[in-house]
Design an enzyme around this catalytic site. Structure first.
Site, mmCIF file in Angstrom:
data_model
loop_
_atom_site.group_PDB
_atom_site.id
_atom_site.type_symbol
_atom_site.label_atom_id
_atom_site.label_comp_id
_atom_site.label_asym_id
_atom_site.label_seq_id
_atom_site.Cartn_x
_atom_site.Cartn_y
_atom_site.Cartn_z
ATOM 1 N N CYS A 335 0.780 -1.238 0.000
ATOM 2 C CA CYS A 335 0.000 0.000 0.000
ATOM 3 C C CYS A 335 0.816 1.295 0.000
ATOM 4 O O CYS A 335 0.475 2.219 -0.752
ATOM 5 C CB CYS A 335 -1.058 0.001 1.086
ATOM 6 S SG CYS A 335 -0.703 -1.021 2.516
ATOM 7 N N ARG A 364 7.104 -11.115 5.467
ATOM 8 C CA ARG A 364 6.751 -10.799 6.843
ATOM 9 C C ARG A 364 7.358 -11.849 7.744
ATOM 10 O O ARG A 364 7.343 -13.034 7.427
ATOM 11 C CB ARG A 364 5.232 -10.791 7.033
ATOM 12 C CG ARG A 364 4.587 -9.722 6.204
ATOM 13 C CD ARG A 364 3.089 -9.723 6.362
ATOM 14 N NE ARG A 364 2.511 -8.750 5.457
ATOM 15 C CZ ARG A 364 1.199 -8.570 5.278
ATOM 16 N NH1 ARG A 364 0.359 -9.313 5.971
ATOM 17 N NH2 ARG A 364 0.760 -7.665 4.458
ATOM 18 N N GLN A 382 0.682 -11.185 -2.760
ATOM 19 C CA GLN A 382 -0.709 -10.762 -2.613
ATOM 20 C C GLN A 382 -1.265 -10.376 -3.970
ATOM 21 O O GLN A 382 -0.575 -9.764 -4.779
ATOM 22 C CB GLN A 382 -0.792 -9.545 -1.697
ATOM 23 C CG GLN A 382 -0.368 -9.808 -0.270
ATOM 24 C CD GLN A 382 -0.459 -8.549 0.567
ATOM 25 O OE1 GLN A 382 0.016 -7.499 0.176
ATOM 26 N NE2 GLN A 382 -1.072 -8.667 1.726
ATOM 27 N N ASP A 384 -2.943 -7.929 -4.783
ATOM 28 C CA ASP A 384 -3.281 -6.700 -4.083
ATOM 29 C C ASP A 384 -3.830 -5.643 -5.031
ATOM 30 O O ASP A 384 -3.531 -5.657 -6.233
ATOM 31 C CB ASP A 384 -2.001 -6.160 -3.433
ATOM 32 C CG ASP A 384 -2.277 -5.450 -2.131
ATOM 33 O OD1 ASP A 384 -3.457 -5.299 -1.774
ATOM 34 O OD2 ASP A 384 -1.298 -5.033 -1.491
ATOM 35 N N HIS A 386 -5.268 -1.270 -4.594
ATOM 36 C CA HIS A 386 -5.695 -0.161 -3.744
ATOM 37 C C HIS A 386 -6.576 0.754 -4.563
ATOM 38 O O HIS A 386 -6.178 1.204 -5.638
ATOM 39 C CB HIS A 386 -4.492 0.546 -3.146
ATOM 40 C CG HIS A 386 -3.733 -0.368 -2.232
ATOM 41 N ND1 HIS A 386 -2.657 -1.105 -2.650
ATOM 42 C CD2 HIS A 386 -3.968 -0.721 -0.945
ATOM 43 C CE1 HIS A 386 -2.242 -1.850 -1.645
ATOM 44 N NE2 HIS A 386 -3.016 -1.641 -0.604
ATOM 45 N N LYS A 470 -12.768 -3.951 8.245
ATOM 46 C CA LYS A 470 -12.586 -4.780 7.055
ATOM 47 C C LYS A 470 -13.674 -5.829 6.918
ATOM 48 O O LYS A 470 -14.395 -6.123 7.882
ATOM 49 C CB LYS A 470 -11.214 -5.444 7.088
ATOM 50 C CG LYS A 470 -10.972 -6.268 8.349
ATOM 51 C CD LYS A 470 -9.585 -6.898 8.350
ATOM 52 C CE LYS A 470 -9.374 -7.768 9.572
ATOM 53 N NZ LYS A 470 -8.134 -8.529 9.552
ATOM 54 N N HIS A 516 -8.258 -1.257 0.491
ATOM 55 C CA HIS A 516 -7.282 -2.321 0.215
ATOM 56 C C HIS A 516 -8.113 -3.549 -0.090
ATOM 57 O O HIS A 516 -9.085 -3.808 0.612
ATOM 58 C CB HIS A 516 -6.450 -2.687 1.443
ATOM 59 C CG HIS A 516 -5.771 -1.559 2.130
ATOM 60 N ND1 HIS A 516 -4.414 -1.478 2.211
ATOM 61 C CD2 HIS A 516 -6.235 -0.483 2.793
ATOM 62 C CE1 HIS A 516 -4.074 -0.401 2.906
ATOM 63 N NE2 HIS A 516 -5.167 0.218 3.276
#
Length: 644
Positions: A335, A364, A382, A384, A386, A470, A516
């Site tokens: 992000c 991570r 991910q 991902d 945004h 979320k 997200h």
RNA sequence: GCCGGUAUAGCUCAGUUGGCCAGAGCAGCUGAUUUGUAAUCAGCGGGUCGGGGGUUCGAAUCCCUCUACCGGCUCCA
């Protein structure tokens, strides 16, 4: 008299002192014989205790979750009794029923039993169960309860948090336990029991408090049900993605590469890339713009985002440059990078919503004990994106993301999932950043979107991310463990921290809202769950190898190659088993490796320009022309993808 | 990270109370066979018994330690 409302709506009168059991008996002998527990106006009551008042009564048998709950809760008492007898001096704590069985958390204050001791525990439990001791509840005063448990700091703590007057004990035989209630009539119902495992568990789930031993077990009213359950577990193990991943050569781990760092093998990569392509296509249609950002980012970037303060010290540590002494972090999320892409030029309200997507690999640090196959790793990708939008667009954008997630789940036949709206814990404001007003806005937008999309959801208080609420999608793995897949999160925080702005139609600067979202969650976890979901039998469009051509003998290899080439020309993934083996053997190996179609070709087929088709798990489909077969496969793929 | 368990050939696993060159099936390689809807036959190669240290005349086996994996706890941007 007691006025009792039955589930079918009938209201009947019963004499005072009637028990739920008596009422069951008045309905049918079978119900009375099978009833395990009961509830009155929604509150659990003892089956064999006189009802205190009238109301809506429900009876539960083994067939209902409530019935099993009572069965396993009662079994937990017997487990505690057995452990107390086998290991004198132990401290009992709590022992609830769970989805599959029950556990008891115990402080053994000495040697902890190992799996070699399980049979003895099971035998003791059965021995105690056979005594048919009745479960009887009684009220005790707080001081009385504290006196009984004066040597047990855990029970003492539990009792201290209870209100005087509402404390109850349960007796059965010579055993007594602090208990809220909901029991079988007696221990004799418990016919079969299995201690599953023993594991450490922190008191009250807090790692700063003492670690207890959690004894997991399951029990059944019939021996046959236990055997059935154990067989089911064996079957589930065969679906374990770690086992299938190895067998199907999809991914591997290497001690030398490092824990939690998956290696994608060629077949796994082919599968994963196909999944990615599927999502790319869907996202392109939905107006997403793919971007690419680097694998590391300046520490300052994550200080700006607030992540470094929150997670920095428990994460992989910064890497420095040798000359300038700058610090970089392995990218833990995408992000902040996307925020910087937003900032590369002034934005107008006409640019919004801006949807930036990236298959971004992140790293991570996960605690070593937590790593688990592909579902919990230290490096993962991910899917991902945004979405930067105006407040007015938030609801609509959120709904469109839900739509995308549902499309993916439908295509991949994930019919059993749960959705969960995670909101903040109002009692712990220090856990979150951002204004109360923005949190309120975000939470109501999510709930409204979920409602309008007809999503069955539960609200979990205190489960929100630190920057916003979320909506998560959860599925179960083969062994019944629940994993989060897709996630959609509202974020008012990052736009503020990165000072993101756009010029509105009013010629004023405004702050966008960010969503997200990752429909798969991560490619790793999604493949793992998909693998278990389909037991390794992937949908045709996804599977690494769709067809294997099996030449009957060496004489037919040339024709097999020709067939394979023609199929490849039609975008069908085919390989040839050129081994010098008998046809039966080749078929067996192809069946075991779960290739959807087998084409047996011999001299006969070469002559007719045909193929003899066999479907995985279905057997012989007869012969057809190469062209007919290609169309069959293409049609099947189109059907799976829902394309016309 | 914490608790408990496990670690023997590429894979699945044997290996009795410490005792000769550590075994099997599958996979692999070589050869024979030219094969028709779930395992053709024969031969061969392959292991620092997870790493390190110790006890012992002698360790895959007993002890210590490290690592990884398995089952939980906790956490999850």
């Amino acid at each position: 008299m007691l006025s009792i409302t039955l589930p079918n709506g009938d209201v009947r009168e019963y004499p005072d002192g009637s028990r739920a059991y008596d009422i069951a008996l008045s309905i049918s002998e079978g119900l009375a014989r099978n009833a395990l527990s009961a509830s009155l106006d929604g509150n659990t009551v003892e089956l064999m205790a006189p009802l205190e008042h009238g109301g809506a009564l429900k009876m539960y048998t083994w067939e209902s979750p409530e019935g099993k709950q009572a069965f396993w809760h009662s079994s937990a008492h017997v487990l505690a009794q057995a452990l107390t007898q086998l290991y004198p001096g132990i401290h009992l704590t709590i022992g609830p029923a769970i989805e599959n069985g029950f556990y008891y958390d115990v402080d053994f204050r000495g040697a902890i039993p190992s799996d070699k001791d399980f049979p003895a525990i099971e035998a003791k439990m059965i021995e105690l169960a056979r005594l048919k001791a009745e479960f009887k509840m009684r009220s005790v005063s707080k001081s009385e309860a504290l006196e009984v448990y004066k040597d047990n700091p855990f029970k003492t703590e539990l009792i201290e948090n209870l209100e005087d007057g509402s404390i109850t004990f349960c007796d059965h035989g010579d055993f007594t336990d602090l208990c809220r209630g909901g029991h079988l009539p007696d221990t004799g119902w418990i016919k079969a029991v299995k201690v599953m495992n023993i594991a450490g568990a922190y008191w009250r789930g807090d790692e700063k408090r003492p670690q207890l031993s959690r004894v997991y077990a399951i029990s059944f009213p019939k021996k046959a049900l236990l055997d059935e359950y154990l067989t089911l577990l064996e079957e589930a193990k065969k679906r374990d993605h770690r086992r299938l991943g190895k067998e199907l050569e999809l991914f591997a781990f290497s001690q030398r590469v490092g824990q939690g760092l998956p290696l994608w093998l060629p077949k796994g990569t082919a599968l994963r890339e196909r999944l990615e392509q599927f999502l790319r296509t869907a996202q392109k249609k939905a107006g997403y713009l793919p971007v690419i950002t680097p694998h590391i980012g300046s520490k300052e970037l994550y200080e700006t985002s607030g992540h470094y303060a929150k997670y920095g010290k428990d994460s992989f540590q910064p890497i420095g440059t040798p000359e300038e002494g700058e610090e970089y972090l392995l990218k833990p999320m995408n992000c902040p990078h996307h925020c910087e892409i937003y900032k590369t030029k002034p934005r107008s309200y006409k640019d919004l919503p801006l949807r930036l997507s990236e298959f971004g690999t992140v790293y991570r640090y996960e605690m070593s004990g937590e790593l688990h196959g592909l579902t919990r790793v230290r490096g993962f990708t991910q899917d991902d994106a945004h979405l930067f939008c105006t407040n007015d667009q938030l609801l609509d954008e959120f709904k469109k993301v839900i739509e995308l997630v549902l499309y993916i789940f439908k295509t991949l036949d994930f019919t059993e999932f749960k959705s969960q709206v995670s909101i903040r814990d109002p009692e712990k404001p220090e856990k979150y950043i951002g204004s109360t007003e923005n949190w309120d806005k975000a939470e109501s937008a999510i709930v409204q979107a979920a409602q309008e999309m007809g999503l069955p959801y539960v609200i979990e208080t205190g489960e929100a991310a630190f920057y916003g609420p979320k909506l998560d999608f959860m599925v179960r793995d083969a062994l019944g463990r629940s994993w989060q897949l897709g996630t959609i999160q509202v974020d008012y925080n990052l736009p503020e921290r990165f000072e993101l702005e756009y010029k509105g139609s009013d010629n004023q600067m405004h702050r966008p809202v960010m969503i997200h979202r990752a429909p798969f969650g991560s490619m790793e976890r999604f493949v793992a769950v998909l693998l278990e979901h389909c037991g390794g039998n992937f949908p045709l469009w996804l599977t690494p190898e769709q067809v294997v051509v099996l030449p009957v003998s060496e004489k037919s290899i040339d024709y097999a190659r020709e067939v394979s080439q023609l199929l490849e020309n039609s975008d069908i993934r085919a390989l040839i088993d050129e081994r010098n083996e008998k046809t039966g053997r080749k078929i067996r190996d192809a069946e075991v490796s779960k290739v959807p179609f087998m084409l047996i070709v011999g001299e006969l087929e070469a002559q007719n320009r045909s193929v003899s088709v066999r479907r995985h798990g279905h057997g012989d489909l007869g012969s057809m022309s190469i062209d007919e077969f290609a169309q069959l496969v293409q049609r099947a793929v189109r059907e799976e993808l829902g394309v016309e």
